[in-house]
Enzyme design. Sequence first.
Site, mmCIF file in Angstrom:
data_model
loop_
_atom_site.group_PDB
_atom_site.id
_atom_site.type_symbol
_atom_site.label_atom_id
_atom_site.label_comp_id
_atom_site.label_asym_id
_atom_site.label_seq_id
_atom_site.Cartn_x
_atom_site.Cartn_y
_atom_site.Cartn_z
ATOM 1 C CD GLU A 71 38.910 37.485 44.238
ATOM 2 O OE1 GLU A 71 40.044 37.784 44.694
ATOM 3 O OE2 GLU A 71 38.043 36.914 44.911
ATOM 4 C CG ASP A 118 49.418 40.252 47.600
ATOM 5 O OD1 ASP A 118 48.412 39.590 47.907
ATOM 6 O OD2 ASP A 118 49.373 41.294 46.928
#
Length: 258
Positions: A47, A58
């Site tokens: 990814e 995140d």
Amino acid sequence: MKNRIDTLFAQKPRNILSVYFCAGDPAPSKLLPTLRALQKAGVDMIEIGIPFSDPIADGPVIQNAAARALRGGMSLRRLFGLLHGVRKEIHVPLLLMGYYNVVLQYGPERFIDACAECSIDGCIIPDMPFEEYEAYYRPYAEERGVKFIFLITPETSDERIRSIDQGSSGFIYAVSSASVTGAQASFGEAKQAYFAHLADLALENPWLIGFGISNKATRQAADQYANGVIVGSKFVSLLHELNNPGAAVRALLEALRS
């Protein structure tokens, strides 16, 4: 040509290892060497993160990586340029992971076209509403052979999980918790009960567990229930610390064995 994600899960239904890193960190020139190192080490799927200035899902490790990548001049346009011709040597499934704002600015159909032209197998856009994908992008994405992978969390209802399972393909990204990304030492009873519940749902699509996979304990706990795991923050940290893709991959595999 059959999508590489489908081929992977057909050939290897268990113990999948997918690894995330942020394009442009530690430098744009490290993109292809990182892909090469991951493939050489036997990682099943990769990814590639699209850096964004406000990565809400995140944790600090990936936030800092995105900030460094942006300072280094990485952009979606530049990323597609670096990925042009990548299939001459990279054969594992590749996915792009980023935020909807970046896709909207680039143009969704133009984004899908660019993914197809670079032989990107799928995309993970965490904040893209599933209903919006269904209404506007699914037919075109399927026509171009680009899969869109959707996330579920412990707060996602069974009804919605089944809707996502029926309306998407490739695999489902099961987030281990509702918090942000980041390495964890172990998974508690509540998280393992969540994994067991997902396994009991007998989903049509394969599913991988991400957020928190960093060592043997977390990988084994996830592999017990899911088709495999996604490692992000742990590898991003190693890549930054060692500034050497080969060394970072070796350190990651060692961490997952101990």
